[in-house]
Design an enzyme around this catalytic site. Structure first.
Site, PDB file in Angstrom:
ATOM      1  N   HIS A   1       0.625  -1.146   0.016  1.00 32.25           N
ATOM      2  CA  HIS A   1      -0.068   0.066   0.067  1.00 32.25           C
ATOM      3  C   HIS A   1       0.923   1.314  -0.114  1.00 32.25           C
ATOM      4  O   HIS A   1       1.217   1.740   1.085  1.00 32.25           O
ATOM      5  CB  HIS A   1      -0.816  -0.079   1.049  1.00 32.25           C
TER       6      HIS A   1
ATOM      7  N   HIS B   1      -4.313   3.207  -3.209  1.00 29.33           N
ATOM      8  CA  HIS B   1      -4.558   2.911  -2.134  1.00 29.33           C
ATOM      9  C   HIS B   1      -3.527   1.291  -1.859  1.00 29.33           C
ATOM     10  O   HIS B   1      -2.692   1.373  -0.909  1.00 29.33           O
ATOM     11  CB  HIS B   1      -5.928   2.441  -1.691  1.00 29.33           C
TER      12      HIS B   1
ATOM     13  N   GLU C   1     -17.137  -4.862  24.712  1.00 29.57           N
ATOM     14  CA  GLU C   1     -15.912  -5.925  24.823  1.00 29.57           C
ATOM     15  C   GLU C   1     -15.066  -6.013  23.780  1.00 29.57           C
ATOM     16  O   GLU C   1     -13.763  -6.352  23.957  1.00 29.57           O
ATOM     17  CB  GLU C   1     -16.959  -7.230  24.544  1.00 29.57           C
TER      18      GLU C   1
ATOM     19  N   HIS D   1     -27.564 -16.671  25.489  1.00 28.09           N
ATOM     20  CA  HIS D   1     -26.567 -16.503  26.682  1.00 28.09           C
ATOM     21  C   HIS D   1     -25.878 -17.801  27.083  1.00 28.09           C
ATOM     22  O   HIS D   1     -25.003 -17.681  28.217  1.00 28.09           O
ATOM     23  CB  HIS D   1     -27.237 -15.507  27.909  1.00 28.09           C
TER      24      HIS D   1
END
Ligand SMILES: Cc1ncc(C[n+]2csc(CCOP(=O)(O)OP(=O)(O)O)c2C)c(N)n1
Length: 677
Positions: free
Chosen positions: A32, A270, A423, A485
């Site tokens: 890149h 890019h 998280e 869960h």
């Protein structure tokens, strides 16, 4: 301390960096080039005139940290390392992205001296930098001393980073940015490479938010500047450093592929090499000799050598100040050194296991007790939960929380970290703290949400750093919260991450030994899977050696004469296996029971030990785990059976869900009996 530089020489420094990146990518025919070309002015200003480091000692604890969150721009980082005297010979730049080189496609911590963190997954570096800055603030609060506004001691460095459009789009940067703003991490300074281009084209395709307003709303100090104006960048960096109560974002308007006549400002700059012709045209337009490759002109080299020299003088001064602090603060200094060496007392195992032999409790409850004993024994232990501290049971009771103001007005003296419900960022922040090198950090949530933290766990494993993840509510025994869960596939999906050690203890002793292993023996990341429900204390054979738990699996119940099978179980299913064995004993079926707290540790044992615990021939092995359990299949041999769960759970009281899915002594015994007959 900076030495004089003319605008013309500064241009040449920037162009050296740009052209080295162009040449590396061209040589590899992959990589890149565009981002390094656009970021060059920012990077040179930062490394030359602001960052404190010593290339001959990349681990110097007082150095400023540099995070290239846009890791695809790695050619920039490697070229900087070369220019500023790190162990990065030109041959490595020529060997960009080749097997065995020090210049892999994306920056890899531990592989290349001077690379602070592995980046490449966009957004990850952003969060890791937040962890590094948090660790620095906690270090300063714990070990440095303040006289008026003057600090002496460690933890005063700054964490700098370059972040890109991709980093800003990734959700993790919102999570981590939010926490950094909330905590007021004034030692964190990110420069945003605002080039408005990603792979698919202009950011107009998918990104129209007001980044400045977003960061202001998150409590950051935000400035804007022209990313090619070195003076403006320098001024912004100085203002950012003066802002000590808020993290800083400097939005630098840049041009991807700067200098390339046909690619600048477009997505074609890019991710593909410029190629020979465009490289020449670019060099010409930058005033560079078009034929030259991997060129560092003499005047640039001379300047850089002087720059490095002055940085090393600055380092000596700072080391002198640190030595002064050490003389005046022998206790703090000894504790800081002990933390950095991750020292543990020699009687750690005894301290952690004491009194747990006969105690029935959920392993998360045991863990709570043990975390508190560990915190006492090992001062570098810090950590917290993603808003589940009361469920994960992770609080260090003797300490306050980060963010709470103590009697001296300090906000970072606590050891408990409230990550908030973030998280993904927590994974990166825990890693960033581990990378900082002073603390032994952990983060916690429910096992089912380990998916949300997984990118950080994977990076921890890739980097081989000592991050610990505490995952409670580790099976369908969670009960009423239902299938969303109740983890099913999670233990397996963690076990397949190379380099991660998953520990699923079966009772208090195994939980204590799991934590002792983390503090004393781990060389990489660990994940602890702990129960919500109470488990009985296991009875171990006479003469049992506690350290055998660190062998990953051991014989818990032996039988006289020939066994008809071995029950292999982990965590909460070990006591189930014992109950099954006892039940079937009455029917004349004799079964061994093997407890396996960690498949990875077991796999690392010599063959002789593994065969003694789980004979590869003879009576079948039946593996029991309240989850998919597929990672245990390799232990089954030809005639074995996996007793796991191959569906999602159900919402009902835990005992009922366990009965529905066969995880009661009666049902499991029946299945074992059927299999053996
Ligand atoms: C999490 C993640 N998703 C996707 C990618 C693949 N990827 C690499 S660079 C990139 C575009 C990044 O654009 P930007 O950050 O603006 O970089 P620039 O175009 O300025 O080089 C993408 C999608 C990645 N590295 N990480």
């Amino acid at each position: 301390m900076s030495i004089e530089i003319t605008p013309a020489l500064r241009d040449r420094l920037e162009n050296t960096l740009r052209c080295l990146a162009i040449d590396s990518v061209n040589a590899a025919n992959s990589g890149h080039p565009g981002a390094p070309m656009g970021m060059a002015a920012m990077a040179i200003e930062l490394w030359d005139r602001h960052m404190r480091f010593d290339p001959s000692d990349p681990d110097w604890p007082l150095r400023d940290r540099f995070v290239l969150s846009a890791g695809h721009a790695s050619a920039l980082n490697y070229s900087l390392l070369h220019m500023f005297g790190f162990e990065m010979p030109m041959g490595e730049l020529r060997n960009f992205r080749q097997l065995g080189s020090r210049t892999p496609g994306h920056p890899e911590y531990g592989h290349t001296p001077g690379i602070e963190v592995t980046t490449g997954p966009l957004g990850a570096g952003f969060a890791h930098g937040v962890g590094m800055a948090l660790a620095a603030r906690m270090t300063r609060a714990r070990f440095a001393v303040r006289d008026e506004e003057e600090w002496s001691g460690p933890g005063q460095h700054v964490v700098y980073g370059i972040v890109s459009d991709g980093d800003m789009m990734e959700g993790i940067s919102s999570e981590a940015g939010s926490l950094a703003g909330h905590l007021g991490l004034g030692n964190l300074i990110y420069m945003y490479d605002d080039n408005k281009i990603t792979i698919d084209g202009s950011t107009d395709l998918s990104f129209s938010e007001d980044v400045q307003a977003r960061f202001v709303a998150q409590g950051w100090h935000v400035q804007r500047c022209d990313g090619n104006d070195a003076i403006a960048i320098g001024d912004a960096l100085r203002v950012a450093r003066e802002e000590t109560e808020r993290p800083s974002l400097i939005i630098c308007r840049t041009t991807i592929g700067y200098g390339s006549p046909n690619r600048a400002g477009t997505s074609s700059a890019h991710g593909s090499p410029l190629g020979e012709e465009e490289a020449k045209a670019t060099k010409r337009s930058l005033g560079w000799p078009p034929e030259a490759q991997f060129l560092v002109p003499d005047d640039v080299r001379d300047y850089l050598n002087q720059c490095v020299l002055s940085k090393r003088i600055q380092r000596r001064e700072m080391d002198g100040e640190l030595a002064n602090w050490q003389r005046h603060q022998p206790e703090l200094s000894a504790e800081w050194k002990a933390c950095r060496a991750r020292k543990v007392p020699t009687d750690l195992v005894a301290r952690l296991t004491e009194g747990l032999e006969k105690k029935d409790a959920a392993t998360r409850k045991h863990s709570h007790e043990i975390i508190n004993r560990l915190a006492e024994a090992v001062p570098c232990l810090v950590g917290g939960s993603a808003d589940l501290a009361c469920s994960n049971l992770t609080e260090i009771k003797s300490s306050s929380a980060v963010g709470e103001v103590d009697e001296s007005g300090e906000r970072f003296s606590g050891r408990n970290i409230h990550f908030g419900i973030r998280e993904h960022a927590m994974g990166g922040i825990v890693n960033g703290m581990a990378l900082d090198g002073t603390f032994l950090p952990f983060g916690a949530t429910f096992l089912v949400f380990s998916d949300y933290a997984r990118p950080g766990i994977r990076l921890a494993a890739l980097m081989g750093i000592r991050s610990t993840f505490v995952f409670t509510h580790d099976s369908i025994h969670v009960g009423e919260d239902g299938p969303t869960h109740q983890p099913i596939e999670h233990l397996d999906s963690l076990r397949i991450i190379p380099g991660l050690t998953v520990l699923r203890p079966a009772d208090g002793i195994e939980t204590a030994m799991a934590w002792a292993w983390v503090a004393q023996a781990a060389e990489g990341p660990a994940a602890l899977a702990l129960t919500r429900q109470t488990l009985p204390a296991l009875e171990r054979p006479a003469g049992f050696v506690l350290e055998d738990i660190w062998k990953g699996a051991y014989v818990l119940r032996e039988v006289e004469g020939e066994a008809q099978g071995t029950l292999l179980a982990t965590g909460s299913e070990v006591s189930l296996a014992v109950a099954v064995a006892e039940r079937l004993q009455g029917e004349g079926i004799s079964l061994r029971v093997v407890s396996m707290p960690s498949a990875e540790l077991f796999d690392a044992q010599p063959e002789g030990y593994r065969n003694a615990v789980l004979p590869s021939e003879g009576a079948p092995v039946i593996a029991m785990e309240a989850g998919m359990g597929d990672t245990l299949r390799k232990y089954l041999g030809g005639r074995g059976m996996l007793y796991g769960i191959h569906r999602f759970g159900a919402s009902a009281p835990g005992a009922e869900v366990a009965a529905l899915l066969g995880f009661t002594p009666e049902k499991a015994a029946e299945a074992v009996r059927n299999h053996l007959s």
